[in-house]
Scaffold this active site. Sequence first.
Site, PDB file in Angstrom:
ATOM      1  N   LYS A 163      11.316  -8.023   2.796  1.00 30.38           N
ATOM      2  CA  LYS A 163      11.681  -8.395   4.160  1.00 30.38           C
ATOM      3  C   LYS A 163      12.886  -7.605   4.642  1.00 30.38           C
ATOM      4  O   LYS A 163      12.941  -7.158   5.794  1.00 30.38           O
ATOM      5  CB  LYS A 163      11.986  -9.901   4.210  1.00 30.38           C
ATOM      6  N   PRO A 171       0.816  -1.214   0.000  1.00 37.77           N
ATOM      7  CA  PRO A 171       0.000   0.000   0.000  1.00 37.77           C
ATOM      8  C   PRO A 171       0.851   1.265   0.000  1.00 37.77           C
ATOM      9  O   PRO A 171       1.923   1.287   0.603  1.00 37.77           O
ATOM     10  CB  PRO A 171      -0.782  -0.086   1.308  1.00 37.77           C
ATOM     11  N   SER A 203       7.920 -19.986   5.785  1.00 41.49           N
ATOM     12  CA  SER A 203       9.143 -19.199   5.874  1.00 41.49           C
ATOM     13  C   SER A 203       9.526 -18.812   7.298  1.00 41.49           C
ATOM     14  O   SER A 203      10.560 -18.215   7.518  1.00 41.49           O
ATOM     15  CB  SER A 203       9.052 -17.961   4.982  1.00 41.49           C
TER      16      SER A 203
HETATM   17  N1  LIG Z   1       7.042   7.430  -6.174  1.00 36.01           N
HETATM   18  C1  LIG Z   1       6.202   8.360  -5.737  1.00 36.01           C
HETATM   19  N2  LIG Z   1       6.373   9.630  -6.043  1.00 36.01           N
HETATM   20  C2  LIG Z   1       5.507  10.559  -5.607  1.00 36.01           C
HETATM   21  N3  LIG Z   1       4.449  10.336  -4.859  1.00 36.01           N
HETATM   22  C3  LIG Z   1       4.190   9.059  -4.524  1.00 36.01           C
HETATM   23  C4  LIG Z   1       5.059   8.005  -4.952  1.00 36.01           C
HETATM   24  N4  LIG Z   1       4.567   6.847  -4.473  1.00 36.01           N
HETATM   25  C5  LIG Z   1       3.448   7.159  -3.790  1.00 36.01           C
HETATM   26  N5  LIG Z   1       3.206   8.489  -3.825  1.00 36.01           N
HETATM   27  C6  LIG Z   1       2.070   9.170  -3.208  1.00 36.01           C
HETATM   28  O1  LIG Z   1       1.580   8.372  -2.151  1.00 36.01           O
HETATM   29  C7  LIG Z   1       0.171   8.425  -2.058  1.00 36.01           C
HETATM   30  C8  LIG Z   1      -0.416   7.032  -2.028  1.00 36.01           C
HETATM   31  O2  LIG Z   1      -0.282   6.391  -3.284  1.00 36.01           O
HETATM   32  P1  LIG Z   1      -1.391   5.467  -3.933  1.00 36.01           P
HETATM   33  O3  LIG Z   1      -2.715   5.812  -3.410  1.00 36.01           O
HETATM   34  O4  LIG Z   1      -1.196   5.478  -5.397  1.00 36.01           O
HETATM   35  O5  LIG Z   1      -0.974   4.084  -3.332  1.00 36.01           O
HETATM   36  P2  LIG Z   1      -1.321   2.623  -3.840  1.00 36.01           P
HETATM   37  O6  LIG Z   1      -0.049   1.983  -4.243  1.00 36.01           O
HETATM   38  O7  LIG Z   1      -2.390   2.652  -4.830  1.00 36.01           O
HETATM   39  O8  LIG Z   1      -1.810   1.968  -2.489  1.00 36.01           O
HETATM   40  P3  LIG Z   1      -2.978   0.873  -2.217  1.00 36.01           P
HETATM   41  O9  LIG Z   1      -2.377  -0.470  -2.493  1.00 36.01           O
HETATM   42  O10 LIG Z   1      -3.280   1.035  -0.759  1.00 36.01           O
HETATM   43  O11 LIG Z   1      -4.100   1.213  -3.099  1.00 36.01           O
HETATM   44  C9  LIG Z   1      -0.285   9.223  -3.234  1.00 36.01           C
HETATM   45  O12 LIG Z   1      -0.597  10.510  -2.795  1.00 36.01           O
HETATM   46  C10 LIG Z   1       0.921   9.286  -4.158  1.00 36.01           C
HETATM   47  O13 LIG Z   1       0.944  10.449  -4.885  1.00 36.01           O
END
Ligand SMILES: Nc1ncnc2c1ncn2[C@@H]1O[C@H](COP(=O)(O)OP(=O)(O)OP(=O)(O)O)[C@@H](O)[C@H]1O
Length: 815
Positions: free
Chosen positions: A732, A367, A689
């Site tokens: 991990k 997430p 694991s």
């Molecule tokens: N590499 C990155 N650069 C800039 N901002 C990021 C980056 N990774 C995540 N964010 C920011 O983090 C926040 C959470 O990202 P997002 O909601 O896309 O997560 P997700 O991977 O879809 O999570 P989930 O699995 O819970 O849905 C967003 O506001 C996003 O802009």
Amino acid sequence: MAPENDELAPETNLPGELDLPVLAIRNTVIFPVLAFPINVGRPKSMAAVERALESDKLLGIIAQIDPRNEDPETDELYTMGTVVKILKSVRMPGNKLNVIIQGLARIRVRDWSHTTPYLRAEVDVFEEPPETDEELRPMLSELRELSQKIIDLSPQIPSEAGFLVRSIDNPGILADIVASNLTISVEEKQELLETLGTEDRIVKVIALLNKEIQVLELSNKIQTEVKGEMDKAQREYFLREQLKAIQKELGEVDERQEEFDDLKNSVKRAQMPKEVEKVAFKELKRMTRMNPGAAEYTVSRTYLDWLIELPWERFTEDKHDIVDARRILDEDHYGLDKVKRRIIEYLAVLKLKQDMKGPILCLVGPPGVGKTSLATSVASALDRKLVRISLGGVRDEAEIRGHRRTYIGSLPGKIIKSIKKAGTRNPVFVLDEIDKLGADYRGDPSSALLEVLDPEQNFAFQDHYLDVPFDLSRVLFIATANLSAPIPPALRDRMELIEIPGYTPEEKTRIAFDYLIPEVISDHGVTDEHLEFSREAVQHIIQAYTREAGVRGLKRELASCTRSIARYVASEELEEKCVLDPEKVEEILGPIKFFQEVAERTAVAGVATGLAWTSTGGDILFIEATKYKGKGGLQLTGQLGDVMKESVSVARSYIRSCASALGIDEDVFEEVDLHVHVPAGSIPKDGPSAGVTMMTAIASLLTGLTVEPTVAMTGEATLRGAVLPVGGIKEKILAAHRAGIESVILPAKCQKDMVEVPDEIKGVMHFHYVSRMEEVLELAFGKDKLEAQREEMLAVREARRQAQATADAGQSAEA
Ligand SMILES: Nc1ncnc2c1ncn2[C@@H]1O[C@H](COP(=O)(O)OP(=O)(O)OP(=O)(O)O)[C@@H](O)[C@H]1O
Ligand SMILES: [Mg+2]
């Protein structure tokens, strides 16, 4: 022609004037010639009839102007009426008379003799001239012709009536007979009665006949028009058709027709594929025959609206500027190079080959690593519309594919709904949480998704509600998932999986400064003139207030810091720019949330630190063992899956088998019960694991040696002490690093996975690659300590042996 007409011979040779009882009649007018039954009930009427019966049976009958009047005065009666002869009079129950009368001639009241106990008047008599006037001949035949026509058109008139019409030669009499049978008002009838001139009267009757014929013809026309379509014989439907035919005849515009014309034009404009258009027109035709008040009509209308509003041929122009697209992707997200590169490749190919079938990308990672937000930024890089659905918890196939229209209130599924929302046929379509898709008795949604995602099938996606294929082949699907394992294999096969692992603290710091801080600052309406985060502050937040693979928690904490500053800005209490350092952060965010708890937890024997791979990325995990007096039992808690339970048994058996090498008293396995617990108890855990960690925890418990607090481990262990490789190494290790672990014990076979681990982390941690359990235990407890333990145990055993020997010797001496 209902009245009895068998006695047609009119009484002639009446005197020119008469003095006779008069009966007031309501709702009808009696004409001369025909016999007619009337019911008599009012006292004055009864008296008049009785009076007539006592004398020459002649009675005057005059219509009253207002039929509601029970006892009309003489001025409330018309002045003209008919003299009739009473043919028969029958007493009816309830003191009533049924009287059959025969009309004789017209009369006009000259003077009323008295009004009680019955009406009596002096009248002038006007008899119809008996001879046939030659000039009236043509009128007679016209009268006959028209009457015959009416008889033919009216099914309720017996056809014998035609015979009667033909047998009458006197046009005046025929006119009266016809007049008494016309469906006209009392006033109109009275007017005919008062028209003494034969020719005048015939002209009026002919006009009325023509009118009646028109009405009858029209009604017959309606009947035939309706009959052709009256299959269900629904009453309402029948009436509506009649109304329609009447409206058509009257030249009134049908409002519904306008609605149908509009719909027809909309269907034409919707650019549907030919076969879909055919379906739409068919539905429209069905609709025109329905009652607009019926539920069915609404169902049809809604369906047509769906067909009309879908973007059958609407596209957005793709942006083919690859440099610009890359710029947009970089602007929105730090790193994620692999994904960005893959997307740029896709754009490049799309530029060369417009109708390319889109790849289905699936971003997999913990997430908050930016999966969803990256997918949305692809849409802006491509300049396409964006739609997003969450598949988490979707269990019903109908949610994807819709319900059949036979269900009241049914609608298309999420896919078609979203396409309509996008308004174009080539949006970027984000399928979030594809790994959380459920399945149960309501059908398997993944099979519907298969059809959505398979380029060989999705050009003709079938939604149950639409019931016509929709082409999804130009949609760019991007799925996201936390883990790839729970994705149904058939679906996984059709997608290109791109892993987004978690970020290192260093990467998080960069993301914070380059992306998150500018965003939260502007979201809260402050500027960098009010607020600045120091590098240490951000690192402190990452270390002490978050424990996550992604940056969502970090963003949240940054936002709460900003909020508290924004408060001062808003109330104009902020005197100078605020630079946040770790102390200020603690002031705002409160006590540190995550302690470096490893040292504390592993301070006692019986606890070992493992590494787990979960849907939230990686995490550390403590395995606790304890013992109490018993009989060699084993208790397990912490919601362990079968595989994990087995690995506890394996661990105990292994430790038991090499007890002496470890310096453990073998008898202990018979004398105590072991209890193994894996917190946090409410999270279900499974997988092999943790095997290595279990063995270490049990060994620690039984030897009394504590595990080095800075060491964590992962690996599957066999019954004979071999260490086998496991997955999720990168996650991990990132988790171990977050928790402050300094060295990690890994299966030797996992060394190849280390390329994925960022150098930044490799530089600050130690890694030990092992293939045997003995190596693990040496690393966990320290070689020296183990050695000492073994010697101590040997010494104890030797002492015991000697004590036993002495005791044995003593015993035999006594004996
Ligand atoms: N590499 C990155 N650069 C800039 N901002 C990021 C980056 N990774 C995540 N964010 C920011 O983090 C926040 C959470 O990202 P997002 O909601 O896309 O997560 P997700 O991977 O879809 O999570 P989930 O699995 O819970 O849905 C967003 O506001 C996003 O802009
Ligand atoms: Mg998401």
